[in-house]
Design a protein around this motif. Structure first.
Motif, PDB file in Angstrom:
ATOM      1  N   VAL A  70      43.659  48.400  35.545  1.00 38.48           N
ATOM      2  CA  VAL A  70      43.102  46.870  35.142  1.00 38.48           C
ATOM      3  C   VAL A  70      41.756  47.297  34.456  1.00 38.48           C
ATOM      4  O   VAL A  70      40.967  48.182  34.490  1.00 38.48           O
ATOM      5  CB  VAL A  70      43.029  45.835  36.298  1.00 38.48           C
ATOM      6  CG1 VAL A  70      44.447  45.906  36.815  1.00 38.48           C
ATOM      7  CG2 VAL A  70      42.033  46.408  37.199  1.00 38.48           C
ATOM      8  N   ILE A  71      41.593  46.253  33.838  1.00 34.18           N
ATOM      9  CA  ILE A  71      40.235  46.359  33.163  1.00 34.18           C
ATOM     10  C   ILE A  71      39.233  45.597  33.689  1.00 34.18           C
ATOM     11  O   ILE A  71      38.856  44.434  34.219  1.00 34.18           O
ATOM     12  CB  ILE A  71      40.190  45.468  31.640  1.00 34.18           C
ATOM     13  CG1 ILE A  71      41.422  45.621  30.773  1.00 34.18           C
ATOM     14  CG2 ILE A  71      38.919  45.681  30.832  1.00 34.18           C
ATOM     15  CD1 ILE A  71      41.683  47.243  30.293  1.00 34.18           C
ATOM     16  N   GLU A  97      36.009  44.843  34.083  1.00 35.28           N
ATOM     17  CA  GLU A  97      34.843  43.983  33.569  1.00 35.28           C
ATOM     18  C   GLU A  97      35.561  42.604  33.329  1.00 35.28           C
ATOM     19  O   GLU A  97      34.853  41.689  33.107  1.00 35.28           O
ATOM     20  CB  GLU A  97      34.140  44.619  32.317  1.00 35.28           C
ATOM     21  CG  GLU A  97      33.368  45.831  32.552  1.00 35.28           C
ATOM     22  CD  GLU A  97      32.239  45.559  33.500  1.00 35.28           C
ATOM     23  OE1 GLU A  97      31.690  44.656  33.298  1.00 35.28           O
ATOM     24  OE2 GLU A  97      32.188  46.601  34.471  1.00 35.28           O
ATOM     25  N   PHE A  98      37.048  42.683  33.123  1.00 35.76           N
ATOM     26  CA  PHE A  98      37.381  41.229  32.811  1.00 35.76           C
ATOM     27  C   PHE A  98      37.687  40.579  34.348  1.00 35.76           C
ATOM     28  O   PHE A  98      38.162  41.206  35.138  1.00 35.76           O
ATOM     29  CB  PHE A  98      38.778  41.673  31.973  1.00 35.76           C
ATOM     30  CG  PHE A  98      38.716  41.770  30.685  1.00 35.76           C
ATOM     31  CD1 PHE A  98      37.562  42.306  30.168  1.00 35.76           C
ATOM     32  CD2 PHE A  98      39.668  41.628  29.675  1.00 35.76           C
ATOM     33  CE1 PHE A  98      37.027  42.585  28.905  1.00 35.76           C
ATOM     34  CE2 PHE A  98      39.640  42.027  28.390  1.00 35.76           C
ATOM     35  CZ  PHE A  98      38.196  42.377  28.144  1.00 35.76           C
ATOM     36  N   SER A  99      37.833  39.119  34.269  1.00 33.04           N
ATOM     37  CA  SER A  99      38.496  38.472  35.406  1.00 33.04           C
ATOM     38  C   SER A  99      39.867  38.855  35.568  1.00 33.04           C
ATOM     39  O   SER A  99      40.489  39.148  34.511  1.00 33.04           O
ATOM     40  CB  SER A  99      38.049  37.213  34.987  1.00 33.04           C
ATOM     41  OG  SER A  99      39.122  36.461  34.177  1.00 33.04           O
ATOM     42  N   LEU A 143      42.142  36.705  35.688  1.00 32.15           N
ATOM     43  CA  LEU A 143      42.955  35.751  34.587  1.00 32.15           C
ATOM     44  C   LEU A 143      42.838  36.539  33.171  1.00 32.15           C
ATOM     45  O   LEU A 143      43.963  36.547  32.535  1.00 32.15           O
ATOM     46  CB  LEU A 143      42.466  34.518  34.508  1.00 32.15           C
ATOM     47  CG  LEU A 143      43.061  33.390  33.733  1.00 32.15           C
ATOM     48  CD1 LEU A 143      44.353  33.110  34.126  1.00 32.15           C
ATOM     49  CD2 LEU A 143      42.298  32.271  33.453  1.00 32.15           C
ATOM     50  N   GLU A 144      41.865  36.929  32.986  1.00 30.00           N
ATOM     51  CA  GLU A 144      41.552  37.528  31.554  1.00 30.00           C
ATOM     52  C   GLU A 144      42.133  38.952  31.367  1.00 30.00           C
ATOM     53  O   GLU A 144      42.890  39.146  30.327  1.00 30.00           O
ATOM     54  CB  GLU A 144      40.028  37.806  31.383  1.00 30.00           C
ATOM     55  CG  GLU A 144      40.021  37.734  29.731  1.00 30.00           C
ATOM     56  CD  GLU A 144      38.369  37.990  29.398  1.00 30.00           C
ATOM     57  OE1 GLU A 144      38.201  38.221  28.358  1.00 30.00           O
ATOM     58  OE2 GLU A 144      37.529  37.859  30.158  1.00 30.00           O
ATOM     59  N   ASN A 145      42.363  39.708  32.500  1.00 31.31           N
ATOM     60  CA  ASN A 145      43.265  40.879  32.362  1.00 31.31           C
ATOM     61  C   ASN A 145      44.719  40.206  32.089  1.00 31.31           C
ATOM     62  O   ASN A 145      45.446  40.835  31.246  1.00 31.31           O
ATOM     63  CB  ASN A 145      43.233  41.408  33.707  1.00 31.31           C
ATOM     64  CG  ASN A 145      42.383  42.503  33.984  1.00 31.31           C
ATOM     65  OD1 ASN A 145      42.551  43.683  33.146  1.00 31.31           O
ATOM     66  ND2 ASN A 145      41.254  42.400  34.548  1.00 31.31           N
TER      67      ASN A 145
END
Lengths: 249, 326
Positions: A90-91, A93-95, A97-99
């Protein structure tokens, strides 16, 4: 019934090392097809060829009857091939939800939009939230993905794959690194999921494999040694020798 | 969800900086005169190029070491056009945009096949190629460059002349670019770019052609830097290969890192501080980089997110302290 995913005559070698030899497999609607085999049997390289990270030397891969053997990773994903990784990617640094919203973007119009703020795209957020909800991650939506537990990140991965409404889902060792309670819960989730999206599953956790799979194929030295319903594979002496390390009686 | 901060930073700081810049002509009436305005114009032009470079470094994770080549290209297209008698500013600008977009598309398509150190080296090589090509243009001054005896007109006005409205044109361009890149960072496009910086394979498996997103970013960054070159030629009324030198590319990277990579105001702040420090220190000391080097190291070591990151942190602290007292 026609197969969602159809692999036929797939072959790949690295120099003199044969990693995939004449592999033919199908994935039917509403089923979970598990690939098992000892380490180095070529499960991961096979998955890489299906998802497009590696080009096979011979053979074809069809998704919904369409030949995708030459398609790029991104094209396959857009055509409906979802994938979860062996290592949760997963990314961080992203939340959460943002992922999922990012994954949703890939299947929702163009992402060559430069002006409006993506985080305020309500339709996108709603789709992402629905996917998180499906996996009971909704209350963790605002948490940075890097701060989620290992099990939660697995579920997040799954949400990211599901939000694109894939026609087939490749799962590469989803149980790896999970505690017993977590893998039981994930097994249950996947069992529900397979009725909607057929799953091609690579897994070492035999308990999960036999709980989930409708068909099992045993891969050894790049070849399919045995394939069929779990019980018949379990009874096959050759298969037993290969994946359980038992001597052939 | 923090949509604004990590990728955006506070817009108020940027607005404040732009307003402060708008007051410079007024200030120059009492102190500094045209020296001050031309210096600030230079800083603003560099800031435009640095903001463009930050799309690549900060948001896409692509360290381009040839970004000054685009500034040089913009300047040379402008200089050659004016020398050849084309003085319509908008027509020259269109040529600059076309030339830098084409150069970015071709070199980007090749460079983006590589990554990491190889990407740095190949962008450096393309930059040097252009630098030497400019030096070889004997009819346009060769290594010495060329003086522009006249500049172009904007819709028949003197808006592009250093003595006329150029300051305001530069400031308006800076504001536009700052606003645009700030939006781009949090747009769908920017989100894909930022995600691909962290996990390119994962992003490809979602269905995004990472290469195409990066190429578009490379072209956008190249065109903005080309426009900076267009303004630079008008401001200096002189064009030389030095604008495209690799040292200039290095300076741009320093501005981005000093100000804060991937922050809303970092490259703007970095460019202004860089030029400020350069001018101040070089007055005092021949070997000013001896002082500037350690300064940069201190910022990199102690302010994660550069000057802009440090400022955000300080403002946050100040706010919580005020709230605690209230």
């Amino acid at each position: 019934m026609s197969a969602v995913l159809e692999i036929s005559g797939l072959a790949k070698r690295f120099g003199s090392l044969v990693v995939t030899e004449d592999v033919s497999l199908t994935l039917e609607p509403r089923e979970c097809h598990a690939l098992i085999g000892p380490n180095g049997a070529g499960k991961t390289t096979l998955m890489q060829q299906v998802s497009g990270l590696l080009a096979p030397d011979a053979g074809t891969i069809r998704l919904d009857g369409r030949d995708i053997t030459e398609a790029s990773v991104a094209e396959r994903a857009r055509a409906g091939l979802g994938r979860c990784f062996q290592i949760s990617a997963v990314i961080p640094e992203f939340s959460a939800l943002e992922n999922v919203a990012l994954a949703a973007q890939a299947h929702d119009g163009t992402s060559f939009r430069f002006f409006s703020a993506a985080a305020e795209d309500e339709a996108l957020n709603a789709r992402a939230m629905a996917a998180l909800d499906l996996l009971e991650l909704a209350d963790r939506a605002a948490v940075r993905a890097g701060a989620l537990s290992h099990g939660e990140r697995r579920l997040l991965e799954l949400a990211m794959a599901l939000v694109g409404e894939p026609h087939a889902l490749l799962l590469d060792e989803p149980m790896a690194g999970l505690g017993r309670a977590e893998s039981l819960a994930l097994t249950e989730t996947l069992a529900e999921l397979k009725t909607e999206v057929p799953l091609l599953l690579v897994e070492h956790d035999m308990e999960a494999v036999f709980a989930l799979a409708d068909r099992v194929s045993v891969l050894v030295y790049g070849r399919v040694l045995a394939s069929g319903p779990p019980d018949s594979v379990r009874a096959d002496p050759q298969a037993r020798a290969a994946y359980l390390g038992e001597d052939v009686a | 969800m923090e949509g604004g901060k990590g990728a955006g930073g506070s817009a108020a700081l940027g607005f404040g900086l732009l307003v402060a810049l708008a007051l410079v002509p007024l200030l120059s009436q009492v102190w500094g005169g045209t020296y001050l305005t031309s210096l600030v114009m230079q800083a603003m032009i560099l800031a435009i190029a640095a903001i463009a470079l930050d799309i690549l470094i900060g948001h896409a994770g692509l360290v381009s070491f040839g970004h000054a080549a685009f500034v040089g290209l913009g300047a040379y297209v402008t200089g050659i056009a004016i020398t050849e008698g084309l003085t319509d500013g908008m027509a020259i600008l269109a040529l600059v945009v076309l030339a830098s977009a084409a150069f970015a598309a071709v070199t980007g398509a090749i460079s983006l096949r590589t990554s990491g150190v190889y990407f740095i080296m190949i962008t450096l090589a393309f930059g040097q190629m252009l630098f030497f090509a400019f030096g070889a243009l004997a009819q346009y001054g060769g290594d010495d460059g060329m003086t522009l005896w006249e500049t172009s007109t904007l819709f028949g006005t003197d808006a592009l002349q250093a003595g006329g409205g150029l300051f305001w044109v530069v400031l308006a361009t800076l504001a536009l670019v700052w606003g645009f890149v700030g939006r781009l960072a949090v747009s769908r496009f920017g989100r894909v770019l930022r995600a691909a910086k962290e996990a390119p394979v994962r992003v490809a498996c979602m269905g995004f052609s990472v290469f195409r997103f990066r190429l578009v970013a490379y072209v956008v960054a190249g065109v903005i830097a080309g426009v900076a070159g267009f303004l630079l030629a008008h401001q200096a009324e002189f064009v030389s290969p030095a604008a495209a030198a690799w040292q200039r590319s290095g300076d741009l990277i320093i501005m981005v890192v000093l100000g804060g990579m991937g922050t809303r105001n970092g490259p703007l702040l970095g460019a202004l501080v860089f030029l400020g420090v350069e001018v101040t220190l070089s007055h005092l000391l021949e070997a000013w980089r001896l002082v500037f080097g350690p300064l940069l190291i201190l910022v990199v070591l102690f302010a994660r997110g550069g000057l802009a990151g440090g400022l955000d942190w300080a403002v946050d602290r100040w706010r919580t302290r005020v709230q605690a007292r209230a």
